[in-house]
Design an enzyme around this catalytic site. Structure first.
Site, PDB file in Angstrom:
ATOM      1  N   HIS A 112      -5.025  -2.691  -9.136  1.00  0.00           N
ATOM      2  CA  HIS A 112      -4.636  -2.633  -7.727  1.00  0.00           C
ATOM      3  C   HIS A 112      -3.252  -2.007  -7.509  1.00  0.00           C
ATOM      4  O   HIS A 112      -3.016  -1.436  -6.451  1.00  0.00           O
ATOM      5  CB  HIS A 112      -4.685  -4.027  -7.099  1.00  0.00           C
ATOM      6  N   HIS A 131      -3.203   0.708  -4.986  1.00  0.00           N
ATOM      7  CA  HIS A 131      -2.434   0.654  -3.736  1.00  0.00           C
ATOM      8  C   HIS A 131      -1.535   1.882  -3.608  1.00  0.00           C
ATOM      9  O   HIS A 131      -1.330   2.411  -2.505  1.00  0.00           O
ATOM     10  CB  HIS A 131      -1.594  -0.628  -3.666  1.00  0.00           C
ATOM     11  N   ARG A 190      -4.342 -15.980 -10.487  1.00  0.00           N
ATOM     12  CA  ARG A 190      -4.955 -15.200  -9.401  1.00  0.00           C
ATOM     13  C   ARG A 190      -4.538 -13.728  -9.450  1.00  0.00           C
ATOM     14  O   ARG A 190      -5.275 -12.854  -9.002  1.00  0.00           O
ATOM     15  CB  ARG A 190      -4.611 -15.822  -8.038  1.00  0.00           C
ATOM     16  N   GLU A 205     -15.066  -3.849  -7.162  1.00  0.00           N
ATOM     17  CA  GLU A 205     -14.521  -5.215  -7.266  1.00  0.00           C
ATOM     18  C   GLU A 205     -15.468  -6.112  -8.085  1.00  0.00           C
ATOM     19  O   GLU A 205     -15.022  -7.031  -8.771  1.00  0.00           O
ATOM     20  CB  GLU A 205     -14.276  -5.814  -5.877  1.00  0.00           C
ATOM     21  N   GLU A 222      -1.415 -17.616  -5.962  1.00  0.00           N
ATOM     22  CA  GLU A 222      -1.064 -16.585  -6.941  1.00  0.00           C
ATOM     23  C   GLU A 222       0.269 -16.822  -7.643  1.00  0.00           C
ATOM     24  O   GLU A 222       1.181 -16.003  -7.586  1.00  0.00           O
ATOM     25  CB  GLU A 222      -1.070 -15.208  -6.260  1.00  0.00           C
ATOM     26  N   ARG A 251       0.343 -21.002  15.334  1.00  0.00           N
ATOM     27  CA  ARG A 251       0.553 -21.461  13.947  1.00  0.00           C
ATOM     28  C   ARG A 251      -0.736 -21.867  13.229  1.00  0.00           C
ATOM     29  O   ARG A 251      -0.700 -22.614  12.254  1.00  0.00           O
ATOM     30  CB  ARG A 251       1.573 -22.605  13.891  1.00  0.00           C
ATOM     31  N   LYS A 309     -14.551 -15.636  -8.301  1.00  0.00           N
ATOM     32  CA  LYS A 309     -13.407 -15.656  -7.382  1.00  0.00           C
ATOM     33  C   LYS A 309     -13.093 -17.090  -6.956  1.00  0.00           C
ATOM     34  O   LYS A 309     -11.923 -17.493  -6.906  1.00  0.00           O
ATOM     35  CB  LYS A 309     -13.690 -14.786  -6.153  1.00  0.00           C
ATOM     36  N   HIS A 328     -10.631   1.554  -0.480  1.00  0.00           N
ATOM     37  CA  HIS A 328      -9.931   0.601  -1.343  1.00  0.00           C
ATOM     38  C   HIS A 328     -10.631   0.483  -2.709  1.00  0.00           C
ATOM     39  O   HIS A 328      -9.990   0.571  -3.758  1.00  0.00           O
ATOM     40  CB  HIS A 328      -9.858  -0.760  -0.641  1.00  0.00           C
ATOM     41  N   LYS A 356      -6.600 -14.621   1.418  1.00  0.00           N
ATOM     42  CA  LYS A 356      -5.520 -13.630   1.567  1.00  0.00           C
ATOM     43  C   LYS A 356      -5.775 -12.862   2.856  1.00  0.00           C
ATOM     44  O   LYS A 356      -6.864 -12.295   3.049  1.00  0.00           O
ATOM     45  CB  LYS A 356      -5.508 -12.649   0.393  1.00  0.00           C
ATOM     46  N   ASN A 374      -5.891  -8.591  -9.471  1.00  0.00           N
ATOM     47  CA  ASN A 374      -5.235  -7.343  -9.091  1.00  0.00           C
ATOM     48  C   ASN A 374      -5.355  -6.261 -10.145  1.00  0.00           C
ATOM     49  O   ASN A 374      -4.614  -5.270 -10.094  1.00  0.00           O
ATOM     50  CB  ASN A 374      -3.750  -7.609  -8.819  1.00  0.00           C
TER      51      ASN A 374
END
Ligand code: NAD
Ligand code: GLY
Length: 360
Positions: free
Chosen positions: A245, A249, A238, A182, A234, A118, A224, A262, A140, A242
């Site tokens: 993205h 994606h 945030r 980015e 998010e 955990r 960032k 990417h 993330k 994206n």
């Protein structure tokens, strides 16, 4: 060395940016509170930088997991290699996991650290431009699923990020350009001054001028860090990170992980988002041309793959973490330097972009 902070209360952490940081063992060791340390990396990065990192870890009980190199290995199956090692070596809850590599290793290492017992201590040593300006900062973590990119994961912040600009010397030009996608994104979504600086300095960046590169990394991390401090998980702001993205994606998943980098997919996606923003009446033709020109100057692709038609795009875009009740939500641009929050888009307008932008 420059130090920026990601301000998250008791979970705040520093981002160290500079030259020769990988060889500075005190910098690393001040963040390791355990005897047991696991370094997660891949075959390419291990050959280049693992010995230097290990030299700074004398005296610790050190284990390594060296994963195969590539986005196609960012899966639950390969994540298990990390858990197998942690368990086989009986690493306990106070162990430290160091991710040494690009965004793939950072995302996988972070997710493993979040899950093992955990949560164990996690340090990020990003070695690509993309990882230094984006993926190593903000917590993330996760892996891909055959049906969707980054669909399995957790928010889990590192204790520190060590971004050594020297390691970028061995990065090939294609990967370097992917990182710039980015960097350009930050200018587009919230920092018009930085965007203009990028337009004026793109040739220096492409020539890997050290001073220009250091400035670009710092400004990116600063943007960032501010966004993450304001909206860690998010709930709103945030999501502007994206930009491009959801299109990107879809390209990565639709063309097969690893076919487009990417950053390349994000470059195309940002141009598609710009085209859609123009169709909404927000950007002018000149704005869109300016955006395409900057991605072009960074030697990034700007047109969608021929093999992905509008219908398939829409189907792939409907698997996205920003979607609500199945509706596709996108980040668009009001101006260069100002993004919208995620917004539902009219399917007809989206289809116009998907069918027309870059298809001539
Ligand atoms: P990557 O991790 O695949 O690295 C790119 C290539 O560069 C790999 O072949 C790698 O072995 C090699 N490499 C790494 N460091 C090197 C060095 N110093 N010298 C030479 N070669 C080196 O790809 P990436 O572009 O770094 O990251 C992309 C991943 O990051 C994607 O999976 C994406 O989803 C993820 N990402 C995550 C976030 C986030 O916030 N967590 C943000 C953006 C992207
Ligand atoms: N790269 C997107 C984010 O960190 O939120």
């Amino acid at each position: 060395m420059n130090t920026l902070n990601v301000e998250l209360g008791t979970r705040s952490y520093p981002i160290y940016i500079g030259s020769g940081l990988l060889g500075q063992k005190d910098l690393l060791q001040q963040h390791i509170k355990s005897k047991h340390v696991l370094v997660v990396t891949n075959t390419t990065v291990a050959e280049l930088y693992l010995p230097l990192l290990i030299a700074g870890l004398e005296g610790y009980v050190l284990e390594t997991v060296i994963l195969p190199d590539g986005e196609q290995y960012k899966t639950l199956e390969w994540l298990n290699e990390i858990f197998d090692k942690l368990l086989a070596k009986k690493f306990s809850r106070n162990a430290t996991l160091i991710a040494l590599g690009g965004g793939v290793i950072g995302d996988m290492g972070g997710f493993a650290a979040a899950c093992y017992q955990r949560g164990i201590v996690f340090l990020q040593i990003p070695t690509t431009l993309l990882a230094q300006v984006d993926s190593s900062v903000g917590g993330k973590t996760g892996v891909n699923h055959a049906l969707g990119k980054n669909m399995i994961g957790a928010f889990y912040q590192p204790q520190c990020v060590i971004a050594d600009a020297d390691v970028l010397d061995t990065l090939d030009d294609r990967q370097f350009s992917a990182g710039l996608a980015e960097v350009i994104k930050y200018g587009l979504i919230r920092d018009v001054v930085f965007y203009k600086w990028l337009e004026d300095n793109i040739e220096k960046l492409m020539a890997r001028d050290k001073q220009a590169l250091a400035y670009a990394i710092e400004q990116s991390c600063l943007n960032k860090a501010q966004i993450v401090a304001e909206d860690e998980t998010e709930t709103g702001l945030r999501a502007t990170l994206n930009l491009g993205h959801t299109f990107g994606h879809a390209i990565e998943t639709g063309m097969g992980y690893g076919e487009y980098l990417h950053g390349e997919a994000v470059s195309i996606g940002a141009c598609q988002a710009a085209d859609l923003s123009r169709r909404k009446g927000w950007l002018s033709d000149a704005d869109v041309a300016r955006i395409i020109a900057l991605f072009n100057a960074a030697r990034l692709p700007v047109k969608p793959p021929k093999g992905l038609d509008a219908e398939r795009f829409v189907s792939l875009m409907s698997v996205d973490k920003k979607n609500i009740d199945g509706q596709i939500r996108l980040i668009l641009l009001k101006h260069i330097g100002e993004a919208t929050l995620p917004m539902g888009v009219d399917l007809c307008l989206l289809t116009e972009t998907l069918e027309n932008y870059g298809r001539e």
